[in-house]
Design a protein around this motif. Sequence first.
Motif, PDB file in Angstrom:
ATOM      1  N   ALA A  98       0.952  -0.880  -0.062  1.00 11.88           N
ATOM      2  CA  ALA A  98      -0.032   0.263  -0.087  1.00 11.88           C
ATOM      3  C   ALA A  98       0.834   0.953  -0.038  1.00 11.88           C
ATOM      4  O   ALA A  98       1.605   1.446   0.250  1.00 11.88           O
ATOM      5  N   TRP A 106       0.603   5.968  -0.189  1.00 10.49           N
ATOM      6  CA  TRP A 106      -1.080   6.853   0.084  1.00 10.49           C
ATOM      7  C   TRP A 106       0.082   8.343   0.315  1.00 10.49           C
ATOM      8  O   TRP A 106       1.548   8.178   0.195  1.00 10.49           O
ATOM      9  N   THR A 144      -7.814   4.965  -4.983  1.00  8.23           N
ATOM     10  CA  THR A 144      -8.612   6.116  -4.788  1.00  8.23           C
ATOM     11  C   THR A 144      -7.844   6.896  -4.459  1.00  8.23           C
ATOM     12  O   THR A 144      -6.699   7.765  -4.671  1.00  8.23           O
ATOM     13  N   LEU A 200      -4.962   7.431  -2.066  1.00  8.22           N
ATOM     14  CA  LEU A 200      -4.538   5.784  -1.699  1.00  8.22           C
ATOM     15  C   LEU A 200      -4.695   4.363  -2.975  1.00  8.22           C
ATOM     16  O   LEU A 200      -5.839   4.278  -3.049  1.00  8.22           O
ATOM     17  N   ALA A 201      -3.196   4.345  -2.846  1.00  7.51           N
ATOM     18  CA  ALA A 201      -3.189   2.699  -3.728  1.00  7.51           C
ATOM     19  C   ALA A 201      -3.304   1.596  -2.437  1.00  7.51           C
ATOM     20  O   ALA A 201      -2.765   1.380  -2.187  1.00  7.51           O
ATOM     21  N   ALA A 202      -3.154   0.028  -3.325  1.00  7.47           N
ATOM     22  CA  ALA A 202      -3.226  -0.753  -2.260  1.00  7.47           C
ATOM     23  C   ALA A 202      -3.597  -1.948  -3.383  1.00  7.47           C
ATOM     24  O   ALA A 202      -4.514  -1.510  -4.042  1.00  7.47           O
ATOM     25  N   GLU A 243      -8.924  -5.137  -2.303  1.00  8.84           N
ATOM     26  CA  GLU A 243     -10.181  -4.102  -1.793  1.00  8.84           C
ATOM     27  C   GLU A 243      -9.595  -4.059  -0.277  1.00  8.84           C
ATOM     28  O   GLU A 243     -10.195  -3.436   0.935  1.00  8.84           O
ATOM     29  N   HIS A 300      -6.585  -1.609   0.949  1.00 14.00           N
ATOM     30  CA  HIS A 300      -7.633  -0.015   0.681  1.00 14.00           C
ATOM     31  C   HIS A 300      -8.827  -0.032   1.879  1.00 14.00           C
ATOM     32  O   HIS A 300      -8.461   0.980   2.418  1.00 14.00           O
ATOM     33  N   GLN A 301      -8.984  -0.525   2.007  1.00 11.13           N
ATOM     34  CA  GLN A 301      -9.845  -0.066   3.137  1.00 11.13           C
ATOM     35  C   GLN A 301      -9.645   0.291   4.404  1.00 11.13           C
ATOM     36  O   GLN A 301     -10.282   0.703   5.445  1.00 11.13           O
ATOM     37  N   SER A 333      -7.615   2.558   4.539  1.00  9.95           N
ATOM     38  CA  SER A 333      -8.301   3.891   4.366  1.00  9.95           C
ATOM     39  C   SER A 333      -8.674   4.123   6.020  1.00  9.95           C
ATOM     40  O   SER A 333      -9.569   5.455   6.118  1.00  9.95           O
TER      41      SER A 333
END
Length: 285
Positions: free
Chosen positions: A227, A229, A253, A268-270, A273, A276-277, A280
Amino acid sequence: MVLPPLSDPNPSTQPSEIAPAEVAMLVDTAKLAARIGGAVLMHWRGKFTTRVKGPSDLVTDADLASQSAIRHVIQESFPAHAFIGEELGEKPPAEAAAGLAPGQVCWVVDPLDGTTNYVHGFPCFGPSVAAVRDGRVVAGAVFDPVAGEMFSAGLGAGAFLNEAPIAVSQARTLEESLAAVSLPAEVLEESPDLKDFIRIAPQVRALRRIGSAALNLAYVACGRLDAHWARQTYPWDAAAGVLLVSEAGGVVTGARGGPFHVWDGDYLAAATEDLHQSVSGRLTP
Ligand code: IPD
Ligand code: CA
Ligand code: CA
């Protein structure tokens, strides 16, 4: 997966389709330009002079020479395309982008991402070259001239390291993740960037700050990082790298959770999903 820009009330400015053959030509030019920019950076090592652009923000002869070489390559192939580079820009990028015609390709270029690393001889820097059309990144290349690594991607055409296809990692949890953050040139003690750093560092296997947003994104794309960001970068830092991640199967996102917008400079790149959550949910809103 990159979430699309918010729908535009004016349908005439909706992104138009782009043919795979056009994407391929743009990717080839992005790679050539990034490779030539990288050669210029290697040529200037040990010879450049450095000047201070802003607080903790440096620029060298190499930044300027690389941008002019990259611009020359692009203009040779596509004289009608627009160009927004980090150096010598007359307008802020979003303002310059507002003048683009619908369907016009605009090249978004950082001739040297990681200037502080470059100045200190820390081998993590390189050019980032992206082609953007109607707010969507359609081709991109990030080149590490020290390692000889060319990361490239085309919209719908996959992501590659040199000529081999790449994919993001399978990491789903913070505990199993190696993450990285990009901080702005000037880091203020009270900034949300540092709050995020403190909040996330204890949760992940390790958290890095290595000084090149473009290479960090390339590393997410090929699975070296899980990840990454940044809250405050510029379009030229992120444009090519964000396409690398999405074409490698990752999730991108904006840093505050909405869709990624190329002219905003936060993301933010992961790899997945789930991851990412988790990231985030811990970033300052
Ligand atoms: C910088 C790098 C760094 C990011 C900064 C950028 P530069 O670019 O990408 O990782 O944290 O925000 O300004 O100045 O070396 O081109
Ligand atoms: Ca940069
Ligand atoms: Ca730069």
